[in-house]
Write an enzyme that holds these catalytic residues in place. Structure first.
Site, PDB file in Angstrom:
ATOM      1  N   HIS A  82     -31.286  36.207  -1.125  1.00  0.00           N
ATOM      2  CA  HIS A  82     -31.382  34.818  -1.567  1.00  0.00           C
ATOM      3  C   HIS A  82     -32.782  34.284  -1.295  1.00  0.00           C
ATOM      4  O   HIS A  82     -33.348  34.500  -0.233  1.00  0.00           O
ATOM      5  CB  HIS A  82     -30.356  33.967  -0.810  1.00  0.00           C
ATOM      6  CG  HIS A  82     -30.390  32.523  -1.209  1.00  0.00           C
ATOM      7  ND1 HIS A  82     -29.780  32.070  -2.349  1.00  0.00           N
ATOM      8  CD2 HIS A  82     -30.966  31.454  -0.639  1.00  0.00           C
ATOM      9  CE1 HIS A  82     -29.976  30.769  -2.460  1.00  0.00           C
ATOM     10  NE2 HIS A  82     -30.702  30.365  -1.433  1.00  0.00           N
ATOM     11  N   ASP A 161     -20.112  22.159  -1.139  1.00  0.00           N
ATOM     12  CA  ASP A 161     -21.577  22.125  -1.215  1.00  0.00           C
ATOM     13  C   ASP A 161     -22.033  21.534  -2.543  1.00  0.00           C
ATOM     14  O   ASP A 161     -23.000  20.773  -2.590  1.00  0.00           O
ATOM     15  CB  ASP A 161     -22.166  23.529  -1.033  1.00  0.00           C
ATOM     16  CG  ASP A 161     -23.671  23.491  -1.259  1.00  0.00           C
ATOM     17  OD1 ASP A 161     -24.347  22.806  -0.466  1.00  0.00           O
ATOM     18  OD2 ASP A 161     -24.162  24.078  -2.230  1.00  0.00           O
ATOM     19  N   ARG A 168     -26.752  14.495  -1.900  1.00  0.00           N
ATOM     20  CA  ARG A 168     -28.010  14.568  -1.133  1.00  0.00           C
ATOM     21  C   ARG A 168     -29.211  14.378  -2.056  1.00  0.00           C
ATOM     22  O   ARG A 168     -30.196  13.737  -1.695  1.00  0.00           O
ATOM     23  CB  ARG A 168     -28.120  15.926  -0.425  1.00  0.00           C
ATOM     24  CG  ARG A 168     -27.204  16.048   0.778  1.00  0.00           C
ATOM     25  CD  ARG A 168     -27.129  17.494   1.236  1.00  0.00           C
ATOM     26  NE  ARG A 168     -28.415  18.051   1.582  1.00  0.00           N
ATOM     27  CZ  ARG A 168     -28.731  19.340   1.437  1.00  0.00           C
ATOM     28  NH1 ARG A 168     -27.865  20.209   0.960  1.00  0.00           N
ATOM     29  NH2 ARG A 168     -29.919  19.768   1.787  1.00  0.00           N
ATOM     30  N   SER A 183     -25.820  24.427   3.502  1.00  0.00           N
ATOM     31  CA  SER A 183     -25.653  24.499   2.054  1.00  0.00           C
ATOM     32  C   SER A 183     -25.873  25.930   1.558  1.00  0.00           C
ATOM     33  O   SER A 183     -25.047  26.494   0.832  1.00  0.00           O
ATOM     34  CB  SER A 183     -26.661  23.540   1.404  1.00  0.00           C
ATOM     35  OG  SER A 183     -26.805  23.801   0.048  1.00  0.00           O
ATOM     36  N   LYS A 187     -22.576  29.154   0.773  1.00  0.00           N
ATOM     37  CA  LYS A 187     -22.422  29.865  -0.499  1.00  0.00           C
ATOM     38  C   LYS A 187     -22.580  31.374  -0.299  1.00  0.00           C
ATOM     39  O   LYS A 187     -21.837  32.169  -0.853  1.00  0.00           O
ATOM     40  CB  LYS A 187     -23.466  29.373  -1.510  1.00  0.00           C
ATOM     41  CG  LYS A 187     -23.142  27.982  -2.040  1.00  0.00           C
ATOM     42  CD  LYS A 187     -24.246  27.432  -2.928  1.00  0.00           C
ATOM     43  CE  LYS A 187     -25.454  27.026  -2.156  1.00  0.00           C
ATOM     44  NZ  LYS A 187     -26.330  26.043  -2.719  1.00  0.00           N
TER      45      LYS A 187
HETATM   46  N1  URA Z   1     -30.879  25.382  -1.831  1.00  0.00           N
HETATM   47  C1  URA Z   1     -29.570  25.107  -1.594  1.00  0.00           C
HETATM   48  O1  URA Z   1     -28.687  25.790  -2.111  1.00  0.00           O
HETATM   49  N2  URA Z   1     -29.276  24.072  -0.791  1.00  0.00           N
HETATM   50  C2  URA Z   1     -30.197  23.291  -0.201  1.00  0.00           C
HETATM   51  O2  URA Z   1     -29.854  22.387   0.522  1.00  0.00           O
HETATM   52  C3  URA Z   1     -31.557  23.579  -0.459  1.00  0.00           C
HETATM   53  C4  URA Z   1     -31.855  24.635  -1.275  1.00  0.00           C
END
Ligand code: URA
Length: 434
Positions: A82, A161, A168, A183, A187
Site C-alpha cells: 500500500h 472508514d 474528515r 483508516s 482496510k
Molecule cells: N489514505 C487513507 O486511506 N486514509 C487516510 O486517512 C489517508 C490516506
C-alpha cells in the site's frame, strides 16, 4: 452510553475505552449517530489525539465494520502493498508482477484516484478490456492459477472508514496520525493478506510533509499491523517530486510496462525493486530484503516479470497486445509543451502542483462521479537535478480537451523552480521500518 459524553471525554483529553470506540464506530456506520456529533468528536480527536491503544481499538472497530476477506484458499503467504498516495506512483503495476514472478501470491485490492493523487484501479482501466470488478471465486482462482490478481476495493471493506473518511475530508480532520493510520490499516487488515508492505510518502506531494512525521506514521502503522498478527514493513520514501516521468493513467501504464522491459526511469525502477524485494522477503521467498531485491532484479532482467504482467492482463480480460503496441491505449487529441525560459538546473518540481494540473487536464476527478480522460496527463522530460537550456521542453501535457490542456499547462509551469548551481540529489528511499 451516549455520544455527548464521549465527545466531552475526548474534548477534555480523556482516553476512550474500547466499548466507547466500538459504540461510535458502529453507531455512525449504521446512521444512528449524526454527522454533527461525529464531526465534533473527530475535531476533539484531532486536537487531543489518541494514544496507541485507542488507535488500535479504532482500527479494529473499523476493520470489523464490514467484511474481513478470507484468502485461505490461496496457497502461500499473501503479501499486500500500500502506498499512502503520491503523484506518478505506478509501482503496484510493477512490483505486483515482479513479486508474483518470484512466487509471492498477490491478491490485492486497490483504490481509485481522488484529488491530486492517482489510483491503481483507474490506471488498470486504461488497458482495453481490463476488468477491475470480478467475483470473489474468480479472484481466488486467478491468484491460484497465475499468482496475481488486483481488483477494486468493494464497498463491504471497512464501510466505517468510507463514511468517516468522507466526513474528515470536509471537516479538516484528515491529517491526524491516529485517524490516518486507523483508516489505512483497517482496510488493509480487512483485505485478507498475511503480510503488508507500506510505502509511506513524505514531502510536498504527501500527507506527511516532514521526514519525522512520515516516520512516526510509518511506525504507528507497522505496530498496528504487527499487533493484528500480520508481518508489516514500512518504507519511507520521497514525494518532493513526481515519481518517474509519467503522470496520468495511460501514460503511467506505459511507463510501468517500459520499467518491466528494463527501460524505466531510475527512481521508479529503484523504488519498485526495493518494494518488491521487501515483499519477496515478507512472503518468505527470500531470507532478507537484500536477497529479495536481487531476486526482483533477476526477474526484471530476464523478462519473467513482464511475462507475469501479460498473464495478469489476460487473466482479467485485458488486451495484452498493449504491452507491445501503445497505440491501443486511449489516445490524446491535444498536446502542449512547457518550455523552459531559462538556463540552469531543475531545482524543484512540486508534486502536488503537477498532480493537480494532471487532474485538471482530465486525468483525475474532483468528485467521485466525474468521468476521467484516460489519455490525459503530464510527461516530465526533465526531473530535479537535470540541466536545462532556455527553449528546451520541460514537460508535455496531454488530453482530449484543448481548454483543459491549456489550463493545465498554465498550472504545471508553476511547479518548476530553477537554480544556477546543480542541486543536491533527492534521496528517494529514506528509511525502512521492519
Ligand atoms: N489514505 C487513507 O486511506 N486514509 C487516510 O486517512 C489517508 C490516506
Amino acid at each position: 452510553m451516549n455520544m455527548n459524553d464521549i465527545i466531552y471525554k475526548k474534548r477534555e483529553g480523556g482516553k476512550l475505552a474500547k466499548e466507547e470506540i466500538d459504540y461510535f464506530v458502529k453507531g455512525y456506520t449504521e446512521g444512528k449517530i449524526p454527522d454533527y456529533q461525529m464531526s465534533a468528536l473527530l475535531m476533539a480527536i484531532f486536537f487531543q489525539k489518541m494514544d496507541q491503544e485507542e488507535t488500535y481499538q479504532l482500527t479494529n472497530a473499523m476493520k470489523l465494520s464490514g467484511d474481513v476477506v478470507n484468502l485461505s484458499q490461496i496457497q502461500g503467504i499473501k503479501v499486500d502493498k500500500h502506498s499512502t498516495g503520491g503523484v506518478g506512483d505506478k509501482t503496484t503495476l510493477i512490483v505486483a508482477p515482479i513479486a508474483a514472478a518470484c512466487g509471492v501470491p498477490i491478491a490485492k485490492m486497490s483504490g481509485r484516484g481522488l484529488g491530486f493523487t492517482g489510483g491503481t484501479v483507474d490506471k488498470m482501466e486504461a488497458i482495453p478490456g481490463f476488468q477491475t470488478t470480478i467475483e470473489a471465486e474468480k479472484f481466488i482462482n486467478l491468484v491460484n492459477k497465475t499468482g496475481i490478481s488486483v481488483i477494486g476495493q468493494t464497498a463491504h471493506i471497512a464501510p466505517a472508514d468510507k463514511k468517516i473518511y468522507a466526513l474528515r475530508d470536509v471537516t479538516s480532520t484528515v491529517d491526524n496520525m491516529s485517524l490516518i493510520s486507523a483508516s489505512i490499516m483497517s482496510k488493509k487488515l480487512a483485505s485478507g493478506s498475511d503480510a503488508i508492505v507500506l510505502d509511506v510518502k513524505c514531502g510536498d506531494g504527501a500527507f506527511m510533509q516532514t521526514f519525522e512525521d512520515a516516520c512516526e506514521l510509518a511506525q504507528w502503522m507497522v505496530d498496528l499491523g504487527n499487533a493484528d498478527g500480520k508481518k508489516t514493513i514500512a518504507v519511507v520514501t520521497d514525494m518532493n517530486q513526481p515519481l518517474g516521468k509519467a503522470v496520468g493513467n495511460s501514460l503511467e501504464v506505459i511507463e510501468a510496462i517500459e520499467t518491466l522491459k528494463g527501460n524505466g526511469p531510475e527512481d521508479i525502477t529503484e523504488l519498485s525493486l526495493t518494494l518488491a524485494g521487501i515483499m519477496i522477503f515478507a512472503g518468505g521467498k527470500a531470507v532478507s530484503c537484500e536477497e529479495g531485491y536481487q531476486m526482483a532484479e533477476k526477474v526484471l532482467q530476464n523478462g519473467e516479470a513482464l511475462e507475469k504482467l501479460i498473464q495478469f492482463i489476460e487473466g482479467q480480460g485485458g488486451d495484452s497486445k498493449v504491452v507491445n503496441d501503445y497505440s491501443l491505449f486511449p489516445q490524446y487529441t491535444y498536446k502542449q509543451d512547457i518550455i523552459s525560459e531559462q538556463d540552469g538546473y531543475v531545482d524543484k518540481i512540486a508534486a502536488r502542483i503537477i498532480g493537480l494540473a494532471s487532474q485538471h487536464a482530465g486525468a483525475g476527478r474532483a468528485t467521485k462521479e466525474d468521468q476521467i480522460d484516460l489519455s490525459a496527463g503530464i510527461y516530465l522530460h526533465k526531473k530535479v537535478g537535470d540541466k536545462v537550456i532556455k527553449g528546451e521542453v520541460l514537460a508535455t501535457v496531454y488530453g482530449t480537451d484543448s481548454e483543459k490542456v491549456a489550463h493545465s499547462v498554465e498550472e504545471a509551469e508553476k511547479a518548476f523552480a530553477f537554480s544556477a548551481a546543480e542541486p543536491e540529489k533527492l534521496l528517494l528511499i529514506k528509511k525502512i521500518i521492519l
